[in-house]
Scaffold this motif. Structure first.
Motif, short mmCIF file in Angstrom:
data_model
loop_
_atom_site.label_atom_id
_atom_site.label_comp_id
_atom_site.label_asym_id
_atom_site.label_seq_id
_atom_site.Cartn_x
_atom_site.Cartn_y
_atom_site.Cartn_z
N ILE A 373 0.83 -1.20 0.00
CA ILE A 373 0.00 0.00 0.00
C ILE A 373 0.87 1.25 0.00
N ASN A 374 0.59 2.12 -0.93
CA ASN A 374 1.31 3.37 -1.04
C ASN A 374 0.67 4.42 -0.14
N ILE A 375 1.46 5.04 0.71
CA ILE A 375 0.94 6.08 1.62
C ILE A 375 0.94 7.41 0.89
N GLU A 376 -0.22 8.04 0.76
CA GLU A 376 -0.30 9.30 0.03
C GLU A 376 -0.01 10.50 0.92
N CYS A 389 -4.92 6.54 1.58
CA CYS A 389 -4.52 5.56 0.58
C CYS A 389 -5.63 5.44 -0.44
N GLN A 393 -7.79 -0.05 -1.48
CA GLN A 393 -6.78 -0.72 -0.65
C GLN A 393 -7.09 -0.59 0.85
N ALA A 397 -5.41 -2.42 4.15
CA ALA A 397 -4.64 -1.61 5.09
C ALA A 397 -5.10 -1.85 6.52
#
Lengths: 421, 421
Positions: A373-376, A389, A393, A397
């Motif tokens: 998971i990409n943290i924005e 996120c 997702q 998460a």
């Protein structure tokens, strides 16, 4: 003898059968030797039906009349619960918000409680009656008009009465068993919390846990009213909200739970001139549109062009209005673009212990990274870490964080549908 | 500038479309330069739906809670009409019975108006607003509880407000064009009456004419409030109830109309010992069962055995209770039998002129006799003759009397379905 305030949401009184079940529980509590004050929301869909009628007769109903209309819903449910209690052989008396001494400001649709004068309730209790109070409503201090308290109004009514009557506990009945370490619909081994502090509950509520309204928790903390969240479908003990994080021994639980929220959108204003006062002008613009913002992130200035990006989150429904308001001031402020992302997920980790335990943030980021998971955007408080996120997702998460902090129990949680006002 | 009170029944506000039509009429009246106070009943079936809910949760709901429940219906319809008025660009403010200063006795479900303190209404009128008041409800003088006024409550609310505010007229909007010389569903050439005196209207209402409630007419007569009965479906002038029979020139109309009633039953107590006090004991027995009786007939004693028969009529629903009460005292009083006829028709001729015109009774009896109708029991007042007949002959009786007294007009009356509280 204790004084117990009980609040039942709309799904708990959605039909005659549920009303009779609720009445049985109330009478049982009374027979156990307690004084009982009950706050009931409007039955199931009543509020939606009334809103629909209003919509049919007027494109923009005046708020004063909207309050007169909507408060009828609680009047109906309260009287019916009183009748059902009476049918079980106990005495019951129902009161409108006005009769219960719920004095508010005059902001229709979103009034604040100014004062509670529960003399009539005390008299009824002294006569041995079970007292019912229509939730969500009051009477304005100046004009004596009927008002409503807005979102979370019935919970707030219950807490305010508990405070004014110095109740021993305020029980919030709902369709779940209590407060969980995560949403059991996402995390099957989520654990019911026996107790949670006001501060942690505030963070949970602010981060999307729907079981209690932020406002009611704030009121309870201010007046030190213990809140018990329980299911109206069974006799399990539920969760108790009480105490301060200052009172928790340092060795105790580090992390309380994982909350998530799908109700927010994200706005990014790009190319904002990096001169003093520009951020303030952007947030003033949004505030004047009567929009509450949640998380804020200002990126570092791109060196060279002295411009910056400002990102913030806000309730989904307010997104388009924020874009319109910002676009209108674009020439004046001179930023480049307004980007509107109406699909963001927010996941939060809450725990009073994290302030004394280093490494929580590291574990948090590793868990999400391991789950792909990409943290924005990230935002923290003393007892909370939140990140944005992609909404698809979000479930992953929540599960990953719940597992990484070993919050799971051995039992599967029971989930019911529905919610109250 | 006149002050007009308008009352709209449940069928006039049964859905959003009808509510908007009603709002248009109210705004038009206001634009014509009048101060307007409006009393609205609960929407169409609302009251029945609430009663049904009450029935589901309790076999015998406490009257105090029943009043709390039912008054929600008028709160809803009033707020909706206020919104619809607002959507047309006029100012409107709705008030509960309590807010409107409708002070009553504390007999829940059947409270009497003790006093009307319309200060808040006056203030709203002075500010140029159209005022709406929830009909049928008040607040009890001693306990400040919500009360309802019972049958005809909304009409009575309107008349009481008209009296307290010294209104120029109280308009009662309904689903018929006014007061007719007979029920147009039975007599197609029944004529709308331009005016009718309070006394005649009282007799009509007492004899089964459903367009106005007896109680509202009595209130209007006492405070000399002119009542106009009109249709909410068109702009015809309706009928004006005003003035006393004492003011009618002797030469004027002899007969006003024919009323009929299918809602009564008949009880005959046979073989009552013809000694003083026996009739009184029978009527005391019925009164103690809280039953109102209407017509009474005591036949002449059968010579020889010194016994008599006593016949009376009463509301159909009370018939079985009256039989039970009387049977219980049979041994003590020593009468022979209680006969219960739950199917009687009553036809009445009403007219202020009949007291000065001999021969009306003769024409009355001849008309029924010619139509083959057997008169079972007769009862008269100064301005009324009533008889009982078989219910299946009632329509024929109404038509025969209407024709015999030449009450017909040249136009056919228009009939709508439905009725209000």
């Amino acid at each position: 003898m204790a004084l117990v305030v009980q609040k039942y949401g709309g799904s708990s009184v959605q039909d005659a059968d549920r009303i009779k079940k609720v009445a049985e529980r109330i009478v049982r509590t009374h027979k156990e030797g307690n004084d009982v004050v009950v706050v009931v929301s409007a039955m199931g869909d009543t509020t939606d039906e009334l809103l629909d009628l209003a919509d049919q007769v007027s494109p923009a109903p005046p708020p004063r009349e909207m309050d007169m209309l909507l408060t009828a819903g609680e009047r109906i449910s309260n009287a019916l619960v009183a009748m059902a209690i009476h049918a079980l052989g106990a005495q019951a008396r129902s009161f409108t918000g006005s009769q219960a001494g719920m004095i508010t400001t005059s902001k229709h649709g979103d009034a604040r409680i100014v004062q509670v004068n529960p003399q009539r309730l005390r008299d009824a209790l002294d006569e041995g009656a079970i007292v019912l109070v229509a939730g969500f409503q009051g009477v304005s201090q100046d004009s004596k008009d009927v008002t409503t308290l807005g979102r979370g109004g019935s919970d707030t009514t219950a807490v305010a009465l508990a405070a004014a009557l110095e109740a021993d506990v305020c029980e919030i009945y709902t369709d779940v068993d209590g407060i969980f370490s995560a949403d059991p619909r996402i995390v099957p081994d989520a654990q019911r919390l026996d107790t949670i502090t006001y501060e942690e509950m505030l963070e949970m509520a602010a981060c999307g846990a729907k079981v209690l309204h932020l406002r009611a928790v704030e009121y309870a903390r201010r007046y030190d009213v213990p809140l018990r969240v329980r299911s109206s479908y069974n006799d399990r003990p539920g969760s108790l909200v009480t105490g301060s994080i200052e009172e928790i021994p340092v060795e105790n639980a580090i992390i309380t739970g994982v909350a998530h929220d799908r109700s927010e959108a994200k706005i990014t204003v790009t190319g904002v001139p990096d001169t003093p006062g520009m951020a303030a002008r952007i947030f003033r613009t949004v505030a004047e549109a009567d929009i509450n913002i949640d998380m804020v992130l200002q990126n570092i200035s791109h060196s060279g062009d002295r411009r910056t990006d400002i990102t913030f989150t806000l309730p989904k429904v307010d997104g388009p209005r924020a874009v319109t308001a910002l676009t209108a001031v674009q020439p004046e402020i001179g930023f480049e673009r307004v980007l509107h992302d109406d699909e963001v997920g927010k996941v939060s980790l809450i725990g009073a212990g994290m302030r004394n335990h280093p490494g929580v943030t590291a574990t948090f980021c590793e868990a999400l990274s391991d789950a792909g998971i990409n943290i924005e955007t990230m935002n923290t408080s003393e007892i909370r870490i939140s990140v944005l996120c992609r909404p698809d997702q979000l479930d992953t998460a929540v599960s990953a964080l719940h597992r990484a902090f070993e919050l799971g129990g051995s039992e599967e949680a029971v989930v019911y549908a529905g919610s109250g006002r």
